[in-house]
Design an enzyme around this catalytic site. Structure first.
Site, PDB file in Angstrom:
ATOM      1  N   SER A   1      36.475  48.488  38.235  1.00 36.66           N
ATOM      2  CA  SER A   1      36.628  47.055  38.455  1.00 36.66           C
ATOM      3  C   SER A   1      38.037  46.830  38.973  1.00 36.66           C
ATOM      4  O   SER A   1      38.935  47.663  38.765  1.00 36.66           O
ATOM      5  CB  SER A   1      36.424  46.296  37.145  1.00 36.66           C
ATOM      6  OG  SER A   1      36.868  44.953  37.241  1.00 36.66           O
TER       7      SER A   1
ATOM      8  N   TYR B   1      37.388  45.311  28.000  1.00 35.45           N
ATOM      9  CA  TYR B   1      36.787  45.635  29.297  1.00 35.45           C
ATOM     10  C   TYR B   1      37.764  46.432  30.154  1.00 35.45           C
ATOM     11  O   TYR B   1      37.409  47.488  30.702  1.00 35.45           O
ATOM     12  CB  TYR B   1      36.402  44.328  29.992  1.00 35.45           C
ATOM     13  CG  TYR B   1      35.829  44.481  31.374  1.00 35.45           C
ATOM     14  CD1 TYR B   1      34.527  44.930  31.557  1.00 35.45           C
ATOM     15  CD2 TYR B   1      36.580  44.143  32.498  1.00 35.45           C
ATOM     16  CE1 TYR B   1      33.984  45.051  32.829  1.00 35.45           C
ATOM     17  CE2 TYR B   1      36.043  44.261  33.776  1.00 35.45           C
ATOM     18  CZ  TYR B   1      34.742  44.709  33.936  1.00 35.45           C
ATOM     19  OH  TYR B   1      34.211  44.827  35.197  1.00 35.45           O
TER      20      TYR B   1
END
Length: 277
Positions: A144, A157
């Site tokens: 990401s 995350y």
């Protein structure tokens, strides 16, 4: 998705895509299929998997990416049916948020199992097939943009996505050292249309924790921001094209990487300050 082949370099190749029935995974699968790949989709939603596989004449396996034995069984099935594997897309993941001070050990276990162990399990199951393939092969690990910088509420995350970057960098160096037959890329998408904001649908029923799914529009700091959303198929085309070109770091939103550059400058400055001191 068009049915035209975008070049013949992948015609007849076999590709595994985890989390392949929706979002970025499905977008990548579409672009691989358009190039002539036989795509093997792995996920948890049987109907979505079957629908996607039928659309692209692929194969579906309902398997939890946190189940190492389950992925090994899929690898054996691929070996028996196709005798080869050419491409591994480790894409499955979740994106719930919570402040780190509020996260429970169960929260950490859930997000690490899904975002990090899924990649480890994928490599464990499928790397031997890639390694046995005498032809060039590819690995793409989805991280990401938050695998390079972080902020409030995404610590869990980001921690997993930073780890995926580190694993990909290391694996790329090791594959190059071993002769370069298998290339490795890490995908660093920004805002892409997917259902990652519905991660709670896969939340373990017995999870006692604070991680919650949230739309990016509702996240802290994004209340009045125009978000440059990208379609998943467009993101998939970026990923596949750059993977085939041998690109290590693949971005969907390079214009949104200013915080990463600032982070690198801060690191470089701290090194200079340490040397000066």
């Amino acid at each position: 998705m068009g049915t035209e082949l975008l070049g013949a370099e992948l015609l007849g190749k076999v590709a595994v895509v985890t989390g392949g029935s929706s979002g970025i995974g499905l977008g990548i699968a579409h672009r691989l299929a358009a190039r002539g790949c036989h795509v093997v989709l792995i996920g948890r939603n049987q109907k979505a998997l079957d629908d996607a596989a039928a659309e692209m004449n692929g194969t579906a396996f309902r398997t939890d990416v946190t189940d190492a034995d389950g992925l090994r069984e899929v690898a054996e099935a691929i070996k028996a049916r196709f005798g080869r594997l050419d491409i591994l897309i480790n894409n499955a993941g979740i994106g719930p948020v919570a402040r780190m001070a509020d996260m429970t050990r169960a929260d950490w276990a859930w997000i690490i199992d899904t975002n990090l162990w899924s990649v480890i399990n994928g490599l464990d199951a499928f790397l031997p097939l890639l390694w046995a393939n005498p032809e060039p092969s590819y690995i793409l690990n989805t991280s990401s943009i938050s695998g390079m910088f972080t902020g409030p509420t995404i610590g869990g995350y980001a921690a997993t996505k930073y780890a995926v970057v580190a694993m990909s960098e290391t694996l790329a160096a090791e594959m190059a050292q071993a002769g370069g037959k298998t290339s490795v890329s890490v995908f660093l998408p920004g805002p892409v249309r997917s259902n990652i904001h519905e991660s709670d649908r896969n939340r373990p029923q017995d999870l006692d924790g604070q991680l919650k799914s949230m739309r990016l529009e509702d996240a802290e700091g994004f209340e009045n921001v125009t978000i440059p959303w990208m379609d998943a198929d467009d993101a998939g085309e970026i990923a596949v094209s750059a993977m085939l070109a041998g690109t290590l770091y693949i971005w969907t939103h390079p214009e949104g990487t200013a915080p990463i550059s600032a982070r690198f400058r801060a690191i470089e400055q701290s090194i200079k300050d340490s040397k000066a001191g």
